[in-house]
Design a protein around this motif. Structure first.
Motif, PDB file in Angstrom:
ATOM      1  N   LYS A 160       0.486  -1.272   0.091  1.00 33.22           N
ATOM      2  CA  LYS A 160      -0.018   0.024  -0.349  1.00 33.22           C
ATOM      3  C   LYS A 160       1.074   1.452   0.622  1.00 33.22           C
ATOM      4  CE  LYS A 160      -4.279   1.859   2.717  1.00 33.22           C
ATOM      5  NZ  LYS A 160      -3.538   2.805   3.276  1.00 33.22           N
ATOM      6  N   LEU A 298      -5.597  -3.844   7.638  1.00 32.76           N
ATOM      7  CA  LEU A 298      -6.942  -5.045   7.033  1.00 32.76           C
ATOM      8  C   LEU A 298      -6.095  -4.218   5.452  1.00 32.76           C
ATOM      9  CD1 LEU A 298      -8.988  -6.715   6.712  1.00 32.76           C
ATOM     10  CD2 LEU A 298     -10.479  -4.907   6.549  1.00 32.76           C
ATOM     11  N   ALA A 299      -6.223  -3.548   4.725  1.00 34.73           N
ATOM     12  CA  ALA A 299      -6.118  -3.119   3.673  1.00 34.73           C
ATOM     13  C   ALA A 299      -4.483  -3.590   2.783  1.00 34.73           C
ATOM     14  CB  ALA A 299      -5.608  -1.540   3.298  1.00 34.73           C
ATOM     15  N   ASN A 300      -3.396  -3.812   3.993  1.00 35.63           N
ATOM     16  CA  ASN A 300      -2.608  -4.334   4.108  1.00 35.63           C
ATOM     17  C   ASN A 300      -2.089  -5.738   3.740  1.00 35.63           C
ATOM     18  OD1 ASN A 300       0.214  -1.911   3.615  1.00 35.63           O
ATOM     19  ND2 ASN A 300      -1.082  -1.044   5.180  1.00 35.63           N
ATOM     20  N   LEU A 301      -3.307  -6.154   4.498  1.00 32.88           N
ATOM     21  CA  LEU A 301      -3.171  -7.425   4.463  1.00 32.88           C
ATOM     22  C   LEU A 301      -3.843  -8.105   2.707  1.00 32.88           C
ATOM     23  CD1 LEU A 301      -2.174  -9.902   6.040  1.00 32.88           C
ATOM     24  CD2 LEU A 301      -5.451  -9.612   7.298  1.00 32.88           C
ATOM     25  N   ARG A 302      -4.814  -7.471   2.822  1.00 34.69           N
ATOM     26  CA  ARG A 302      -5.372  -7.666   0.967  1.00 34.69           C
ATOM     27  C   ARG A 302      -4.384  -7.988   0.363  1.00 34.69           C
ATOM     28  NH1 ARG A 302      -9.680  -3.612  -1.140  1.00 34.69           N
ATOM     29  NH2 ARG A 302      -7.260  -2.929  -1.073  1.00 34.69           N
ATOM     30  N   ASN A 303      -3.308  -6.862   0.320  1.00 28.95           N
ATOM     31  CA  ASN A 303      -2.796  -6.306  -0.829  1.00 28.95           C
ATOM     32  C   ASN A 303      -1.553  -7.126  -1.067  1.00 28.95           C
ATOM     33  OD1 ASN A 303      -4.734  -4.505  -1.418  1.00 28.95           O
ATOM     34  ND2 ASN A 303      -3.388  -2.496  -0.763  1.00 28.95           N
ATOM     35  N   LYS A 305      -1.563  -9.911   0.616  1.00 28.00           N
ATOM     36  CA  LYS A 305      -2.588 -11.392  -0.054  1.00 28.00           C
ATOM     37  C   LYS A 305      -2.123 -11.710  -1.485  1.00 28.00           C
ATOM     38  CE  LYS A 305      -5.563 -15.124   0.755  1.00 28.00           C
ATOM     39  NZ  LYS A 305      -4.717 -16.386   0.540  1.00 28.00           N
ATOM     40  N   ASN A 306      -2.979 -10.859  -2.056  1.00 24.83           N
ATOM     41  CA  ASN A 306      -2.770 -10.371  -3.611  1.00 24.83           C
ATOM     42  C   ASN A 306      -1.582 -10.472  -4.218  1.00 24.83           C
ATOM     43  OD1 ASN A 306      -5.674 -11.311  -3.310  1.00 24.83           O
ATOM     44  ND2 ASN A 306      -6.508  -7.999  -3.905  1.00 24.83           N
ATOM     45  N   ALA A 344      -2.675 -16.057   7.094  1.00 26.61           N
ATOM     46  CA  ALA A 344      -3.812 -15.495   5.965  1.00 26.61           C
ATOM     47  C   ALA A 344      -2.348 -15.573   5.188  1.00 26.61           C
ATOM     48  CB  ALA A 344      -4.117 -14.085   6.135  1.00 26.61           C
TER      49      ALA A 344
END
Length: 421
Positions: A160, A298-303, A305-306, A344
């Motif tokens: 991010k 959370l945004a960093n976790l999602r990005n 992981k992607n 995750a």
């Protein structure tokens, strides 16, 4: 020097990328055809044009009676010694003299090997080679004897914006060059907003944009003129950090630059911007190692992981991408714990760096690295440990056991005597 060659972490090996060649494989078993097809998808074979077909050596002979031969031919044969040599003699009648031939067979015989070499075969693989065996064999055809090994690239990208990926990249490059003693180049690839010049207190008149926008001029001498010297073993390819040009570049825009750098610099740290373009994706996928920098939200976790999932799928034969959790422990901010991040992402963070605004802010404003400003700080040691983990090397500042080991008892006694005195 040989000691300047960066090693692959986790005990792996360095396989040089294959140049732009045409390669055709004639297989007799679907298993080998599948392996070669998988090898063709590897990042190191990205520039090669690969075609896989069945038919073995007889199929190759028939095909080349009416078609030109490629740069490399891979032949699978399941026959005996006499059949292998007979097929090769037939192939020699229709094959161009400059074509390199790799034979894959089941016969383990030194006499056969010598006869194959005498007939001009470049490589003979026995048994059932895997993907890396195929890539290694093709790459070895174009690796000149005694040539300096290709430099290793490390791509650093933030999950991010604002997570400190550039700061991590710059301090990591400093640690690789200073603590490990490897000549290192930082490529600041955020052409419009890069901070490499500021962080190293450099203001070069030329930089990375000159190479990217003038690919026809790129050669070793040209790149040397663009490099800004930060220390004895650290150079910077600075971004212009101006808005005069947009960065709508093609996917292969940085290829000429990194082809030159990898031939001349043992370690290249790519400071990638937080953007998803054709060229950023290509730089990530073709890098030797990847470090994702994420903050604990959370945004960093999602990005993250992607990114990790895509890169694992795109680079099945490489070391998986690693990640750093940065800016942890910010007061009153709800954070995702490192253990939850690890669960995750299915991987432990390679480092967890605390939020130290005074330390990092002062270093940035002074144009210094953390180790320059406070060499004894725990964060400075974290960057050293991170550099060692990513390169698989040893800290050159520590005493070599082979040199000082025998003197250790004597040194301890002298130290004790001084204390008593």
């Amino acid at each position: 020097m040989a000691e300047d060659v960066i090693q692959v972490a986790d005990g792996g090996e360095q396989i040089a990328p294959v140049p732009r060649i045409s390669l055709q494989a004639f297989c007799e078993t679907p298993e080998l055809a599948s392996v070669i097809a998988d090898a063709a998808e590897d990042r190191r074979m990205d520039k090669a044009h690969v075609r896989v077909q069945m038919g073995g050596a007889p199929g190759a002979v028939e095909a080349y009676r009416s078609a030109p031969t490629p740069n490399v031919v891979i032949l699978e044969t399941v026959g005996r010694k006499g059949e292998i040599l007979g097929h090769l003699d037939e192939l020699a009648e229709v094959c161009d003299a400059t074509t390199k031939v790799i034979v894959i067979g089941q016969v383990n015989d030194i006499v056969l090997y010598r006869e194959l070499m005498a007939r001009g075969v470049s490589e003979y693989l026995i048994g059932a080679p895997d993907v890396l065996d195929i890539i290694r064999a093709v790459s070895g055809l174009y690796a000149s004897d005694g040539a300096k090994p290709v430099g290793r690239t490390l791509a650093v990208i933030g999950a991010k914006g604002g997570v400190g990926a550039s700061t991590i990249a710059h301090n990591l490059a400093w640690a690789i060059s200073r603590d490990i003693g490897v000549d290192t180049c930082i490529a600041d690839m955020d052409l419009a907003f890069g901070t490499g010049g500021l962080d190293f207190n450099q203001d070069p008149p030329q930089g990375i944009a000159d190479a990217v926008f003038s690919p026809d001029r790129v050669d070793t001498a040209f790149i040397d003129r663009l490099l800004s010297r930060c220390s004895d073993k650290l150079s910077l390819l600075a971004a212009p950090a101006t808005l005069e040009r947009v960065s709508d570049l093609g996917p292969e825009a940085f290829d000429p630059l990194f082809d030159i750098l990898k031939a001349t610099v043992p370690s290249i740290v790519m400071d990638l911007p937080h953007a998803w373009t054709g060229w950023t994706r290509r730089c990530l996928i073709t890098a030797d190692d990847i470090l994702v920098v994420a903050a604990p939200d959370l945004a960093n976790l999602r990005n993250a992981k992607n990114l990790m999932d895509l890169l694992r799928a795109s680079r099945p034969n490489d070391t998986p991408p690693r990640y750093v959790l940065n800016q942890t422990g910010l007061a009153k901010r709800p954070e995702i714990k490192p253990t939850d991040f690890a669960k995750a992402l299915e991987a432990e963070p390679i480092a967890v760096i605390p939020f130290e605004p005074q330390l990092f802010g002062t270093a940035a404003n002074n144009g210094q690295m953390i180790a320059e400003m406070e060499p004894g700080h725990r964060v400075a040691q974290q960057f050293t440990d991170l550099a060692l983990a990513l390169t698989g090397r040893h800290d050159t500042r520590r005493a070599r056991p082979g040199l000082l080991g025998p003197l250790s008892p004597l040194l301890e006694k002298l130290t004790q005597l001084r204390k008593k005195a």
